[in-house]
Structure formats: structure tokens, C-alpha cells
Write an enzyme that holds these catalytic residues in place. Structure first.
Site, PDB file in Angstrom:
ATOM      1  N   HIS A 162      72.508  16.544  32.559  1.00  0.00           N
ATOM      2  CA  HIS A 162      72.614  17.098  31.097  1.00  0.00           C
ATOM      3  C   HIS A 162      72.038  15.919  30.122  1.00  0.00           C
ATOM      4  O   HIS A 162      71.946  16.292  29.034  1.00  0.00           O
ATOM      5  CB  HIS A 162      74.046  17.444  30.776  1.00  0.00           C
ATOM      6  N   GLU A 200      81.545   3.959  27.488  1.00  0.00           N
ATOM      7  CA  GLU A 200      82.457   4.888  26.916  1.00  0.00           C
ATOM      8  C   GLU A 200      83.936   4.414  26.854  1.00  0.00           C
ATOM      9  O   GLU A 200      84.258   3.548  27.371  1.00  0.00           O
ATOM     10  CB  GLU A 200      82.548   6.082  28.041  1.00  0.00           C
ATOM     11  N   HIS A 224      72.096  10.087  35.397  1.00  0.00           N
ATOM     12  CA  HIS A 224      71.568  10.112  34.074  1.00  0.00           C
ATOM     13  C   HIS A 224      70.642   9.019  33.325  1.00  0.00           C
ATOM     14  O   HIS A 224      69.700   9.260  32.851  1.00  0.00           O
ATOM     15  CB  HIS A 224      72.670  10.094  33.082  1.00  0.00           C
TER      16      HIS A 224
HETATM   17  C1  BG6 Z   1      79.406  12.886  33.682  1.00  0.00           C
HETATM   18  C2  BG6 Z   1      79.936  11.559  34.231  1.00  0.00           C
HETATM   19  O1  BG6 Z   1      78.187  13.197  34.269  1.00  0.00           O
HETATM   20  O2  BG6 Z   1      78.809  12.211  32.372  1.00  0.00           O
HETATM   21  C3  BG6 Z   1      81.179  11.351  33.249  1.00  0.00           C
HETATM   22  O3  BG6 Z   1      80.430  12.326  35.400  1.00  0.00           O
HETATM   23  C4  BG6 Z   1      80.639  10.923  31.645  1.00  0.00           C
HETATM   24  O4  BG6 Z   1      82.045  10.279  33.838  1.00  0.00           O
HETATM   25  C5  BG6 Z   1      79.939  11.942  31.385  1.00  0.00           C
HETATM   26  O5  BG6 Z   1      81.836  10.693  30.853  1.00  0.00           O
HETATM   27  C6  BG6 Z   1      79.070  11.417  30.082  1.00  0.00           C
HETATM   28  O6  BG6 Z   1      78.287  12.603  29.448  1.00  0.00           O
HETATM   29  P1  BG6 Z   1      79.038  12.977  28.231  1.00  0.00           P
HETATM   30  O7  BG6 Z   1      77.762  13.746  27.562  1.00  0.00           O
HETATM   31  O8  BG6 Z   1      79.929  13.783  28.281  1.00  0.00           O
HETATM   32  O9  BG6 Z   1      79.117  11.907  26.959  1.00  0.00           O
END
Ligand code: BG6
Length: 455
Positions: A162, A200, A224
Site C-alpha cells: 500500500h 511510528e 514498503h
Molecule cells: C504495515 C505494517 O504494512 O504498514 C505495519 O505491517 C505498519 O506494521 C503499517 O504500521 C504502516 O502503514 P500505514 O499506512 O498504516 O501507516
């Protein structure tokens, strides 16, 4: 294509990913595109009714202000064990038109389902969408790719990441390729270093069963952030057609290596100890339920890479991501070189410009040297910035729209998934061999004191 309904089958419909991310995104997408038609079939091992799934869909759609769109979706539920061929056959029998199968289940279950599926069971033109992590190492990813290739052509496979659907990642295309100011300077000639950070505040959120095996490096960098690196560093594709775009990003990944071929010196890891994030006390990572301290899982990872091609050789790309951090940075930072010479008489620092794209809330800024307000012969730093607002669609909605439109531009191609493991394997090996110390940081801090990233 907009008028005919697509049948979206969600495997793992009773799970957390479906209710927290996929369904709210589907709701948002449907609300923004009144002509789009979707039939939703939920599948899972739980004994649910159609009504139970409908309720979950309504709640999830409401989370993105799209409750009304639920009325346009035909929703049904089928109890299914997708690792069993007979169950899959029964579920898929008779499905017609455009069909997408979304595997919102752990990778081992996806792999088992791919083993159980045969080409004959699959509707013509079916799209297969699957969540990360894709395999658990390069060889595993290669085997899974081979298995999937025996089922459907690559253009019908969506390895979901994503971050490729995040508006900041997409903003990079415009900022970089539509500005003569930046485009010719986007190389080692003018760029000194690049940092891609996604820190985060969130901790484990009850995901120890997955996270304690993955860790920050695999959870965030393997998937990512390497994709974001690929978009930052790619050659300009002639079109944004999936073939051109994905070949450009794959080429970057093929050229990417850990810095200096020295994983021990070019990577760092740490995990959090007790502390408070925004006034909320967090226990030490090792005291979180479900964590096995002996696994030495890191909650903060950093590694520096080189893209070994003519455009980028010699430029460090540092990728970092961690959990339970205070005041977290989430940005792509491009540090330009300083000019070669400043006229004698102009004083002060003429440090290189810094371009920053923040990964939500979306903002772009550019730091430059300008003549000072007090003394025009003393340089001062000025920052030009623009708020870009939230992207129109959630990243997952962007991803889903690609799947429903059968356009895999924003999905990870099979070879790229293998490359991402190949790039990280030396780091994983160095960590497994204890060549890199596992450091500590207090939850709510910015990470270990002596490794702040270059902001
Ligand atoms: C996910 C991870 O793919 O992406 C998570 O597994 C992470 O650990 C998350 O928190 C972060 O993406 P977003 O878009 O939710 O901030």
C-alpha cells in the site's frame, strides 16, 4: 468496465485486515465512484452468516463515511478452508465476469491456497491479490512466484504494497518528472544523500504473533520502503503504463546493494524498553504479550543502500523505520550538494538545498539559501513549503481500484519481490550472526541517542 460488476472475493473476510483496512477502503472507493459495481463474497473458516458479514461491511464503510455505498454491494459469506481444494472448487464454481480473489490471510495460508488451486478452478481472467510479506526469503518468493505463474499470467497478479498507493509516493512522480528545476538534477551529480524514514508511534497493537517473527526490517524496509526507494531512484518511464513503470522500478532494485557490501557497518537495529508515548505508558517490547525475547526481534531498523548505476553510484540511501517512537518522522528527504563556489563577500553557510516530502500529512518543502534580511551579505536559510492535503483516496483504496480495474501498476511485480529479499539477505544474515548489536531505546524517545537520522 465501470458498469459491469466485479466479483471481489475476500479470503480472510472475518479478519482484522479486512475490517480495519480493506473494507473501509472499498467503501471509500465506491462512494467516490458511483458507477462502480462490486459483488462481495467473504470467505473464512469461521461459521458466519451473510448478515454477520453485512454488518461488518456497514461498520467498516461507515468508518470512511461511506455507509450508503453498502446498499450497492451484493454481500454474501461462505465458510471456506482455502487450503482445501474441494472448498475452493465449491467457492469458485460458477463465478463469471471480472473476478478478483484477495488473500487477506497470513502468507503461509496464501501459499497453501496457491498449492491447492488449479488453473481449471479459476475463472477466466481472474485477478489474484495478496498481502505482504511475499515469501519469507528470496528462494521462498521465487517458489511462490513459480507456483502462481502456473495459475495465471503475471499481469493478473497483485502483490499488494500500500505504500505504492500512498499519495506522497505518487506525488514524487509529479515533483520529480514535471519540474525542469529538479529533473536534470536528480542524480549523483547534484544529490548528496537520500533518507526515507517511516517512524511510528504505534507499538505492537496485539500483532506479536506476526511481528515478533518479522521485525522492523522485514515488516517495513523489505517491502514498503524499498518500493519507495525504487520510485525515488527510477529512470523516467516513458509512460505510466504498468509495464514501463514496473520495469523502471525493478531495474532500480536489481542495481541496489547494501552500502559498501558491508551489512554489519551499514545497518543498525534496536528495540524499545518501557517508556511513555504521548502520555501512554508502554511496557518493554520484551514484556508485550506474545513476544519471545530470545528471538531478538528489533522494533527499529536502519540500513543504508547504494543503487549501483550511472545515475546513483556513491549516493547513500538510508532507510529507517521503527515502532513506539516519539515525535516520529515520516518523510523522504533529498539532500542536495552545496554549490562549488560562493562569491567571496557572501558569508555564512551555503549548505546544499534539502527537499522534503512528508509521508502524511502530505507536505512538500524545499530549504534554500537566500540573502539575509538583516545583512544581505550574510546567507540565511529559507523554507518554501506547500501543504498538499490528504490524498483523495486512502492508499488501500488506490490499491483496490488497481485490482478492480485489472491495472497492476501499483502492485509489486514478481521479480521485484524477489529482489527485495535478495537486497536484504546479507543484512538478515549479519543480524542472525550477531554481527550487529541489538541496541535499546525508551518507548516515546526518538530512538537510540547516537543514531538520529539526517533530517
Ligand atoms: C504495515 C505494517 O504494512 O504498514 C505495519 O505491517 C505498519 O506494521 C503499517 O504500521 C504502516 O502503514 P500505514 O499506512 O498504516 O501507516
Amino acid at each position: 468496465r465501470m458498469d459491469a460488476a466485479t466479483t471481489l472475493v475476500i479470503f480472510g473476510a472475518t479478519g482484522d485486515l479486512a475490517s480495519r483496512l480493506l473494507l473501509p477502503a472499498l467503501g471509500q472507493l465506491l462512494a467516490s465512484e458511483p458507477d462502480r459495481r462490486v459483488n462481495l463474497i467473504g470467505a473464512g473458516t469461521e461459521d458466519w452468516s451473510d448478515a454477520a458479514l453485512k454488518k461488518v461491511v456497514r461498520t467498516a464503510f461507515a468508518a470512511s463515511d461511506a455507509e450508503a455505498a453498502a446498499d450497492r454491494v451484493d454481500i454474501s459469506y461462505q465458510q471456506t478452508d482455502i487450503t482445501k481444494a474441494a472448498d475452493l472448487k465449491r467457492l469458485l464454481k460458477g463465478l463469471k465476469g471480472q473476478v478478483a480473489l484477495y488473500f487477506a490471510v497470513p502468507p503461509a495460508v496464501t501459499a497453501a491456497a496457491c498449492e491447492a488451486l488449479t488453473p481449471e478452478m479459476l475463472p477466466e481472467g481472474v485477478m489474484l491479490a495478496m498481502e505482504k510479506p511475499f515469501g519469507t526469503d528470496e528462494e521462498g518468493a521465487r517458489e511462490l512466484n513459480a507456483r502462481i505463474a502456473a495459475l495465471v499470467p503475471e499481469q493478473q497478479v497483485f502483490r499488494v504494497d500500500h505504500f505504492l498507493g500512498k499519495s506522497t509516493t505518487l506525488n514524487l512522480l509529479g515533483a520529480r518528472f514535471a519540474n525542469r528545476l529538479l529533473e536534470p538534477n536528480w542524480s549523483a551529480e547534484s544529490i548528496d544523500s537520500v533518507t526515507i524514514v517511516y517512524d511510528e508511534k504505534l507499538g505492537l497493537e496485539g500483532r506479536a504473533g506476526y511481528y515478533d517473527h518479522a521485525g522492523a526490517l522485514v515488516d517495513m524496509i523489505q517491502s514498503h520502503l524499498l518500493q519507495v526507494l525504487a520510485v525515488v531512484a527510477m529512470e523516467q518511464p516513458a509512460t505510466l503504463d504498468q509495464a514501463d513503470f514496473r520495469e523502471a522500478t525493478s531495474a532500480v532494485l536489481r542495481a541496489t546493494r547494501i552500502w559498501d557490501d558491508d551489512p554489519a557497518a551499514s545497518s543498525r537495529r534496536a528495540r524499545y524498553t518501557a517508556g511513555s508515548v504521548d502520555g501512554v505508558e508502554k511496557p518493554s517490547y520484551i514484556d508485550e504479550p506474545g513476544v519471545d525475547p530470545a528471538r531478538n526481534t528489533e522494533t527499529l531498523a536502519e540500513a543504508t543502500f547504494e543503487v549501483r548505476n550511472a545515475r546513483w553510484a556513491g549516493v547513500p540511501f538510508t532507510l529507517r523505520s521503527g515502532k513506539a517512537l516519539g515525535n516520529p518522522g515520516r518523510e523522504v528527504v533529498v539532500h542536495f550538494k552545496a554549490v562549488r563556489h560562493v562569491p567571496v563577500g557572501l558569508r555564512g553557510s551555503a549548505a546544499g538545498a534539502v527537499l522534503r516530502l512528508s509521508l502524511g500529512p502530505d507536505q512538500i518543502s524545499l530549504e534554500l539559501n537566500l540573502n539575509g534580511a538583516d545583512d544581505p551579505f550574510v546567507l540565511e536559510r529559507a523554507t518554501l513549503s506547500a501543504d498538499l492535503g490528504p490524498g483523495e483516496l486512502l492508499a488501500y483504496a488506490e490499491v483496490l481500484s488497481g485490482i478492480l480495474d485489472a491495472d497492476p501498476m501499483l502492485s509489486v511485480r514478481g521479480d521485484a519481490a524477489e529482489q527485495c529479499w535478495r537486497i536484504l539477505e546479507p543484512v538478515l544474515a549479519a543480524w542472525a550472526g550477531d554481527e550487529v548489536p541489538l541496541e535499546e531505546y525508551a518507548a516515546g524517545s526518538r530512538g537510540p541517542e547516537h543514531w538520529p537520522y539526517r533530517r
